[in-house]
Design an enzyme around this catalytic site. Structure first.
Site, PDB file in Angstrom:
ATOM      1  N   GLY B  40     -26.963 108.856  14.173  1.00  0.00           N
ATOM      2  CA  GLY B  40     -26.843 109.287  15.567  1.00  0.00           C
ATOM      3  C   GLY B  40     -27.302 110.717  15.735  1.00  0.00           C
ATOM      4  O   GLY B  40     -26.934 111.604  14.951  1.00  0.00           O
ATOM      5  N   GLY B  42     -27.251 112.303  18.979  1.00  0.00           N
ATOM      6  CA  GLY B  42     -26.845 112.803  20.286  1.00  0.00           C
ATOM      7  C   GLY B  42     -26.356 114.229  20.097  1.00  0.00           C
ATOM      8  O   GLY B  42     -26.698 114.900  19.114  1.00  0.00           O
ATOM      9  N   LEU B  43     -25.529 114.684  21.006  1.00  0.00           N
ATOM     10  CA  LEU B  43     -25.047 116.055  20.880  1.00  0.00           C
ATOM     11  C   LEU B  43     -24.287 116.258  19.580  1.00  0.00           C
ATOM     12  O   LEU B  43     -24.447 117.271  18.915  1.00  0.00           O
ATOM     13  CB  LEU B  43     -24.150 116.393  22.065  1.00  0.00           C
ATOM     14  CG  LEU B  43     -24.926 116.726  23.321  1.00  0.00           C
ATOM     15  CD1 LEU B  43     -23.967 116.944  24.474  1.00  0.00           C
ATOM     16  CD2 LEU B  43     -25.784 117.959  23.118  1.00  0.00           C
ATOM     17  N   ALA B  44     -23.467 115.280  19.224  1.00  0.00           N
ATOM     18  CA  ALA B  44     -22.659 115.436  18.012  1.00  0.00           C
ATOM     19  C   ALA B  44     -23.549 115.374  16.775  1.00  0.00           C
ATOM     20  O   ALA B  44     -23.594 116.320  15.973  1.00  0.00           O
ATOM     21  CB  ALA B  44     -21.585 114.357  17.969  1.00  0.00           C
ATOM     22  N   ARG B 337      -9.768 112.098  36.568  1.00  0.00           N
ATOM     23  CA  ARG B 337     -10.503 110.859  36.833  1.00  0.00           C
ATOM     24  C   ARG B 337      -9.626 109.621  36.929  1.00  0.00           C
ATOM     25  O   ARG B 337      -9.861 108.763  37.763  1.00  0.00           O
ATOM     26  CB  ARG B 337     -11.518 110.646  35.719  1.00  0.00           C
ATOM     27  CG  ARG B 337     -12.566 111.708  35.777  1.00  0.00           C
ATOM     28  CD  ARG B 337     -13.472 111.649  34.600  1.00  0.00           C
ATOM     29  NE  ARG B 337     -14.488 112.683  34.777  1.00  0.00           N
ATOM     30  CZ  ARG B 337     -15.453 112.922  33.904  1.00  0.00           C
ATOM     31  NH1 ARG B 337     -15.519 112.208  32.801  1.00  0.00           N
ATOM     32  NH2 ARG B 337     -16.319 113.861  34.146  1.00  0.00           N
ATOM     33  N   GLU B 453     -18.222 111.231  20.487  1.00  0.00           N
ATOM     34  CA  GLU B 453     -17.528 110.147  21.181  1.00  0.00           C
ATOM     35  C   GLU B 453     -17.129 109.015  20.241  1.00  0.00           C
ATOM     36  O   GLU B 453     -16.242 108.229  20.562  1.00  0.00           O
ATOM     37  CB  GLU B 453     -18.408 109.608  22.333  1.00  0.00           C
ATOM     38  CG  GLU B 453     -17.620 108.744  23.308  1.00  0.00           C
ATOM     39  CD  GLU B 453     -18.427 108.292  24.523  1.00  0.00           C
ATOM     40  OE1 GLU B 453     -19.447 108.942  24.841  1.00  0.00           O
ATOM     41  OE2 GLU B 453     -18.034 107.283  25.137  1.00  0.00           O
ATOM     42  N   ARG B 463      -9.957 111.633  29.402  1.00  0.00           N
ATOM     43  CA  ARG B 463     -10.755 112.832  29.121  1.00  0.00           C
ATOM     44  C   ARG B 463     -11.023 113.575  30.412  1.00  0.00           C
ATOM     45  O   ARG B 463     -11.515 112.995  31.370  1.00  0.00           O
ATOM     46  CB  ARG B 463     -12.074 112.459  28.473  1.00  0.00           C
ATOM     47  CG  ARG B 463     -13.019 113.645  28.352  1.00  0.00           C
ATOM     48  CD  ARG B 463     -14.265 113.327  27.595  1.00  0.00           C
ATOM     49  NE  ARG B 463     -15.195 112.477  28.312  1.00  0.00           N
ATOM     50  CZ  ARG B 463     -16.045 112.900  29.257  1.00  0.00           C
ATOM     51  NH1 ARG B 463     -16.049 114.162  29.622  1.00  0.00           N
ATOM     52  NH2 ARG B 463     -16.865 112.055  29.829  1.00  0.00           N
TER      53      ARG B 463
HETATM   54  C1  LIG Z   1     -23.915 109.398  33.064  1.00  0.00           C
HETATM   55  C2  LIG Z   1     -23.041 110.216  32.178  1.00  0.00           C
HETATM   56  C3  LIG Z   1     -22.681 111.505  32.544  1.00  0.00           C
HETATM   57  C4  LIG Z   1     -21.879 112.270  31.727  1.00  0.00           C
HETATM   58  N1  LIG Z   1     -21.570 113.532  32.114  1.00  0.00           N
HETATM   59  C5  LIG Z   1     -20.841 114.309  31.291  1.00  0.00           C
HETATM   60  C6  LIG Z   1     -20.574 115.666  31.648  1.00  0.00           C
HETATM   61  O1  LIG Z   1     -21.010 116.157  32.674  1.00  0.00           O
HETATM   62  N2  LIG Z   1     -19.846 116.409  30.799  1.00  0.00           N
HETATM   63  C7  LIG Z   1     -19.356 115.912  29.624  1.00  0.00           C
HETATM   64  O2  LIG Z   1     -18.723 116.642  28.898  1.00  0.00           O
HETATM   65  N3  LIG Z   1     -19.616 114.635  29.271  1.00  0.00           N
HETATM   66  C8  LIG Z   1     -20.343 113.826  30.070  1.00  0.00           C
HETATM   67  N4  LIG Z   1     -20.599 112.532  29.698  1.00  0.00           N
HETATM   68  C9  LIG Z   1     -20.119 112.036  28.400  1.00  0.00           C
HETATM   69  C10 LIG Z   1     -21.023 112.523  27.273  1.00  0.00           C
HETATM   70  O3  LIG Z   1     -22.355 112.487  27.691  1.00  0.00           O
HETATM   71  C11 LIG Z   1     -20.920 111.687  26.020  1.00  0.00           C
HETATM   72  O4  LIG Z   1     -19.615 111.452  25.698  1.00  0.00           O
HETATM   73  C12 LIG Z   1     -21.562 112.403  24.848  1.00  0.00           C
HETATM   74  O5  LIG Z   1     -22.856 112.802  25.182  1.00  0.00           O
HETATM   75  C13 LIG Z   1     -21.578 111.565  23.606  1.00  0.00           C
HETATM   76  O6  LIG Z   1     -22.314 112.233  22.620  1.00  0.00           O
HETATM   77  P1  LIG Z   1     -22.425 111.667  21.165  1.00  0.00           P
HETATM   78  O7  LIG Z   1     -23.308 112.610  20.426  1.00  0.00           O
HETATM   79  O8  LIG Z   1     -21.083 111.409  20.621  1.00  0.00           O
HETATM   80  O9  LIG Z   1     -23.125 110.260  21.301  1.00  0.00           O
HETATM   81  P2  LIG Z   1     -24.507 109.794  21.956  1.00  0.00           P
HETATM   82  O10 LIG Z   1     -25.177 110.852  22.721  1.00  0.00           O
HETATM   83  O11 LIG Z   1     -24.212 108.501  22.615  1.00  0.00           O
HETATM   84  O12 LIG Z   1     -25.421 109.551  20.728  1.00  0.00           O
HETATM   85  C14 LIG Z   1     -25.326 108.415  19.922  1.00  0.00           C
HETATM   86  C15 LIG Z   1     -26.405 108.474  18.903  1.00  0.00           C
HETATM   87  O13 LIG Z   1     -26.163 107.509  17.920  1.00  0.00           O
HETATM   88  C16 LIG Z   1     -27.313 106.741  17.680  1.00  0.00           C
HETATM   89  N5  LIG Z   1     -26.852 105.463  17.199  1.00  0.00           N
HETATM   90  C17 LIG Z   1     -25.866 104.688  17.695  1.00  0.00           C
HETATM   91  N6  LIG Z   1     -25.681 103.621  16.926  1.00  0.00           N
HETATM   92  C18 LIG Z   1     -26.564 103.722  15.920  1.00  0.00           C
HETATM   93  C19 LIG Z   1     -26.858 102.914  14.796  1.00  0.00           C
HETATM   94  N7  LIG Z   1     -26.182 101.799  14.535  1.00  0.00           N
HETATM   95  N8  LIG Z   1     -27.863 103.297  13.980  1.00  0.00           N
HETATM   96  C20 LIG Z   1     -28.566 104.451  14.225  1.00  0.00           C
HETATM   97  N9  LIG Z   1     -28.298 105.246  15.247  1.00  0.00           N
HETATM   98  C21 LIG Z   1     -27.309 104.883  16.086  1.00  0.00           C
HETATM   99  C22 LIG Z   1     -28.076 106.767  18.955  1.00  0.00           C
HETATM  100  O14 LIG Z   1     -29.430 106.510  18.695  1.00  0.00           O
HETATM  101  C23 LIG Z   1     -27.800 108.190  19.419  1.00  0.00           C
HETATM  102  O15 LIG Z   1     -28.700 109.061  18.785  1.00  0.00           O
HETATM  103  C24 LIG Z   1     -21.403 111.741  30.516  1.00  0.00           C
HETATM  104  C25 LIG Z   1     -21.755 110.455  30.153  1.00  0.00           C
HETATM  105  C26 LIG Z   1     -22.544 109.690  30.982  1.00  0.00           C
HETATM  106  C27 LIG Z   1     -22.856 108.301  30.604  1.00  0.00           C
END
Ligand SMILES: Cc1cc2nc3c(=O)[nH]c(=O)nc-3n(C[C@H](O)[C@H](O)[C@H](O)COP(=O)(O)OP(=O)(O)OC[C@H]3O[C@@H](n4cnc5c(N)ncnc54)[C@H](O)[C@@H]3O)c2cc1C
Ligand code: SF4
Ligand code: FES
Lengths: 248, 666
Positions: B40, B42-44, B337, B453, B463
């Site tokens: 993954g 994403g931000l994390a 929320r 997440e 949250r």
């Molecule tokens: C429309 C929307 C608006 C939002 N607005 C806000 C906001 O204003 N403020 C706030 O704090 N939060 C907000 N959130 C919540 C926040 O965006 C998410 O909780 C956060 O970005 C999750 O980040 P993450 O890095 O954990 O996961 P994600 O960004 O979901 O990244 C997941 C990563 O894992 C990878 N992945 C997943 N499964 C696999 C696999 N099996 N094999 C390989 N790669 C995989 C994906 O390719 C991706 O790179 C919002 C969410 C949405 C949907």
């Protein structure tokens, strides 16, 4: 709505590919373009045929994953939107719609409507960053004030979603709008100034290596860009490039 | 197995500092000998990949999109919290800590939340240094806005595209490391299993989504940052590809899954328009700063609006019910929320909904346009009594704050929200549950970490807005880099791990078998057919309000659906090619198990808290009724072959710094 879809089908990168006709019925104006394709795919699967491959993820115009050349236009006939934001109310009952992948040498087809845009990533690896240590010992963010106008302009450039519509729509397959946006974002901020010279030289060099064409100032990219990235960014990149070339 | 949360001793404000002072460190030369897999970006995952590479580890990062920049985080709209107190309105680390614990309905772990609040200010500094163009005031300093559930203005933002800008920041940091060869990026790769050797996570099995090839990758530790599982509902605000596979696969191999039933339903989404709908679109919560939420006060008016005989603008102020302002005078439209969502549902259930299906309320900007326009007219020395001018000036200000969101609404609904109020309805948004982790962000599988997440840790049962981005980046930039070093310190002499070990062979075979099973299944229905059915059960019976009867039914229905899925799913094409239906099939298979555990968790929790509302447990005024006596714990489930056999472990939640009280926003 009843429509005739003419879709580019190509099994893989080696396959020659060609247009296949698909009549479709029962399309609602409220559906997005991709939901219309979902409906088609569901029908194809039920008939035992292979669904049409296309890229998408966020379906709200922000990830830059969806592509599609629709009736000869990147992201279709609506302005300022991506394909996932395009709605069927833009079409009329009885329309014929051509759906093709984004075509450019630097975007090889993977399957059907899916292309490989990793050349954009490689341009970024070459310099699309500020070399700051990521472990959190930076100075307080407010110690460097940034003029609001510059910050807003930088944001406008940074809003590029890397979709590649600019490349697909350009007769030279130039990536100047994309690279211009990336260079501008940093060039406009004090934090980005330190490495400005190498950044623009390296990114432009990589852009050329990837096989993108040159910009001949037609401006088609700006028209098709879903995020309103302006030609001003190309001009800024050219200025940065010129200055950098003179320096070294 | 007993759960050990490994919370350091000592006063809460010193825990993290003391912890960092006493952990094992890995010498920079030795970091070169250690490999870390990050699933993954994403931000994390992205921030973790960049930082760990910066520190010197060899990082292999995976994502299923074609580029890390497209991870779901890109879609986050509203902003990111940080206790900077730039506004001087009384914010502090303690207040952010307090708001988060209270907002989470006292179901989060104090020590983690405090650490999050501590590092929050650092995140902003880091991102700005990386060139993230956050919003500025005219004086050149950073701007803030407020979000639901708090009384201070601590949210940093970049128009309505904060997640995009933060992710591009993390992506750029990754790019720098990719350019240096310290991060090896595997785009269009999906992790389908984890490999465990001698009880420790030592690698993954991934499918190259372009060629279909199954690959083995080894490492000294595996970090999962795969995002949330809201798509178990089919319709949600999540990106279409978001899925639970990585988190679920590690669960099946020993990682406990915590609080699966805690789902956030976001109050301000564009309502469902028809059966073809593939996803729901969020309208950022920041809109509630300026938008007022209402429904008609009289049932006749609501009905007339639904039938198209009246318009929103036909109703006078007195004919409207601003139900949030009425019920929660202190917070008004800015209640958290879960509270806002339930209040909207309550009005719609009572017959006051304003769209065709009766499942929408208004979010109205007329008052804000008026207010801003008047102010602007004064500032510019223009005639503040000129109505048209005021509206024009006010509209321009609202546009500068939320322009992209209004445009998004217009494109989807085909109505101009500057003129008529938006229609909104709650939708599934974010999952607070996820893999259980200790203070080190390590799961119950040694060497397997979970961040962002995909873990359960910091938000409790609900949250607050702008906290997910904060947590993702805190985990990746500032927490994991310390905790993983402590874990890896004993491994420095180990050398590379062979992918020929029998554990790899076995895991690869299991993955291939599952894929072959799908390809050779001669079923009659598409994957989406099953996913939609699952989503419907989840929304109807495990959605915004739940009761024991519905949950019991859901558990049975999901198990039956899962059986039907395996018998009757049809996956066209072959395994050794780009095959999007196959990708979906492996993901939905996991959702079909997760959904059942989700309902089981919701059924056992005989209380209402945050995003978990059990109809049997509410106050006379219809507010959530928590039971701290019996349920102040994290529910961590251990996999035992089937979701129905999952075993519950409890991590008691001890509140030493914040008193458990009834949550009130009145
Ligand atoms: C429309 C929307 C608006 C939002 N607005 C806000 C906001 O204003 N403020 C706030 O704090 N939060 C907000 N959130 C919540 C926040 O965006 C998410 O909780 C956060 O970005 C999750 O980040 P993450 O890095 O954990 O996961 P994600 O960004 O979901 O990244 C997941 C990563 O894992 C990878 N992945 C997943 N499964 C696999 C696999 N099996 N094999 C390989 N790669 C995989 C994906 O390719 C991706 O790179 C919002 C969410 C949405 C949907
Ligand atoms: S400049 Fe515009 S068209 Fe080109 S990649 Fe960026 S967003 Fe897409
Ligand atoms: S699917 Fe994300 S921009 Fe279209």
């Amino acid at each position: 709505m009843k429509l005739t879809l003419k879709i580019w089908r190509q099994k893989n990168a080696q396959d020659k590919g060609g247009i296949v006709d698909y009549p479709i019925d029962g399309i609602e104006p409220d559906m997005s373009f991709l939901e219309m394709l979902d409906v088609l795919n569901e029908q194809l699967i039920n008939k035992g045929e292979e669904p049409v491959a296309f890229d998408h993820d966020c379906r709200e115009g922000i990830c830059g994953m969806c592509s599609l050349f629709i009736n000869g236009e990147a992201h279709g006939p609506d302005r300022g939107v991506t394909t996932c934001q395009l709605h069927m109310r833009m079409f009329k009952d009885g329309d014929t719609i051509f759906i093709e992948p984004f075509r450019a040498k630097a975007f090889p087809v993977i399957k059907d409507l899916v292309v490989d845009r990793s050349s954009f990533d490689r341009i970024q690896h070459a310099g699309g960053f500020i070399s700051v240590n990521t472990s959190g010992n930076t100075i307080d963010a407010n110690t460097i004030p940034v003029n609001k106008e510059d910050a807003d302009k930088s944001f406008d450039a940074a809003a590029c979603i890397g979709c590649g519509a600019c490349v697909a729509t350009c007769k030279n397959s130039s990536a100047m709008l994309f690279v211009g946006a990336k260079v501008s974002q940093f060039a406009l901020l004090p934090q980005g100034k330190v490495e400005a010279t190498e950044r623009v030289l390296n990114m432009v060099h990589q852009m050329d290596l990837e096989g993108f064409g040159n910009c001949t100032n037609t401006g088609a990219c700006e028209v098709e860009c879903p995020k309103g990235i302006s030609l001003e960014n190309i001009a800024r990149m050219n200025r940065e490039y010129l200055a950098a070339s003179l320096k070294g | 197995m007993a759960l050990d949360s490994k919370i350091p001793h000592g006063p809460i404000s010193d825990k993290w500092t003391n912890y960092k002072d006493h952990i094992n460190l890995v010498n920079p030369a030795n970091k070169r000998n250690l490999d870390i897999i990050i699933v993954g970006t994403g931000l994390a995952g992205g921030s973790a990949a960049a930082t760990l590479a910066e520190l010197g580890y060899n990082v292999k990062a995976f994502c299923f999109q074609d580029s890390p920049r497209r991870a779901h985080s890109i879609a986050a709209q509203g902003g990111i919290n940080a206790a900077k107190n730039y506004k001087g309105d009384g914010d502090s680390v303690y207040r952010l800590f307090y708001d988060t614990v209270k907002g989470g309905d006292y179901r989060a772990r104090e020590a983690n939340v405090h650490r999050l609040a501590e590092v929050s200010a650092n995140i902003i500094d880091q991102c700005v240094a990386q060139g993230v163009p956050l919003a500025r005031e005219y004086g050149g300093l950073l701007d803030n806005r407020s979000f639901g559930g708090t009384l201070v203005s601590r949210t940093f933002y970049a128009q309505g595209q904060t997640g995009q800008q933060l992710l591009l920041g993390a992506y750029s940091a990754m790019n720098r490391q990719i350019g240096r060869g310290k991060v090896k990026m595997y785009n269009r790769h999906e992790m389908l299993d984890i490999v465990i050797v001698d009880g420790k996570a030592r690698g993954i099995i991934a499918r190259n989504l372009v060629t279909g090839e199954i690959e083995r990758h080894s490492a000294h530790a595996v970090v999962v940052g795969s995002g949330g599982y809201g798509n178990v509902f089919f319709l949600s605000t999540n990106a279409m590809g978001s899925n639970a596979t990585a988190a679920w696969k590690i669960h099946k191999k020993g990682a406990f899954f915590a609080n699966p039933c805690y789902t956030q339903i976001h109050p301000t989404c564009i309502p469902v328009s028809g059966d073809h709908q593939s996803k729901l679109t969020l309208m950022s919560e920041s809109l509630r700063n300026d938008g007022r939420i209402w429904v008609p006060a009289k049932l006749e008016d609501a009905q007339a609006i639904r039938e198209g005989k009246k318009k929103a603008t036909d109703l006078s102020e007195a004919e409207r019910d601003y139900f949030l302002e009425r019920r929660y005078p202190a917070f008004g439209n800015l209640v958290p929320r879960d509270v806002a969502s339930r209040a909207a549902k309550e009005r719609c259930d009572a017959g006051f909904g304003v769209n065709k299906t009766g499942e929408a309320v208004y979010l109205d900007f007329a008052a804000a346009i008026q207010r801003y326009g008047t102010e602007e007219a004064y500032v510019k020395g223009l005639d503040a009594n000129d109505k048209a001018l005021v509206i024009k000036l006010g509209t321009a200000i609202v546009k500068s704050k939320y322009g992209n969101l209004f445009q998004m609404y217009l494109k989807i609904v085909d109505e101009d929200p500057y003129v008529t109020p938006m229609m909104i309805y709650p939708a599934v948004h974010y999952t607070m549950g996820g893999t259980w982790v200790d203070y080190n962000l390590m799961t119950t599988i040694p060497g397997c970490f979970s961040i962002g997440e995909s873990n359960f840790s910091d938000h409790g049962a609900n949250r607050l807005g702008a906290s997910a981005l904060m947590q993702g980046l805190a985990d990746g930039y500032f927490v994991l880099p310390y905790t993983i070093g402590d874990y890896l310190a004993p491994d420095i002499k180990m050398g590379p791990i062979s992918t020929d070990l029998p554990e790899f062979v076995e895991a690869e075979k299991a993955v291939k078998d599952q894929i072959d099973r799908f390809i050779n299944n001669k079923g009659t229905h598409s994957v989406d057919y099953f996913h939609k059915k699952l989503g419907k059960i989840m929304w109807d019976k495990v959605g915004m309000a739940r009761n024991a009867k519905g949950l019991t039914e859901a558990i049975e229905e999901i198990a039956a659906l899962r059986e039907e899925f395996y018998k009757d799913v049809k996956v066209p094409g072959s395994a050794n090619e780009f095959n999007q239906e196959l990708e979906k099939a492996t993901r939905v298979a996991d959702f079909l198990e997760l959904g059942e555990l989700f309902a089981k968790d919701a059924l056992h929790r005989n209380e209402s808290c945050g995003g978990h509302f059990r109809e049997e447990y509410q106050t006379e005024e219809g507010e959530a009724l928590r039971d701290d006596e019996n349920f102040a714990y994290v529910a961590a489930w251990e996999y035992k072959g089937k979701p129905s056999d999952a075993v519950l472990h409890k991590e008691p939640l001890v509140y030493e710094n914040i008193k458990l009280v009834q949550r009130s926003y009145k």
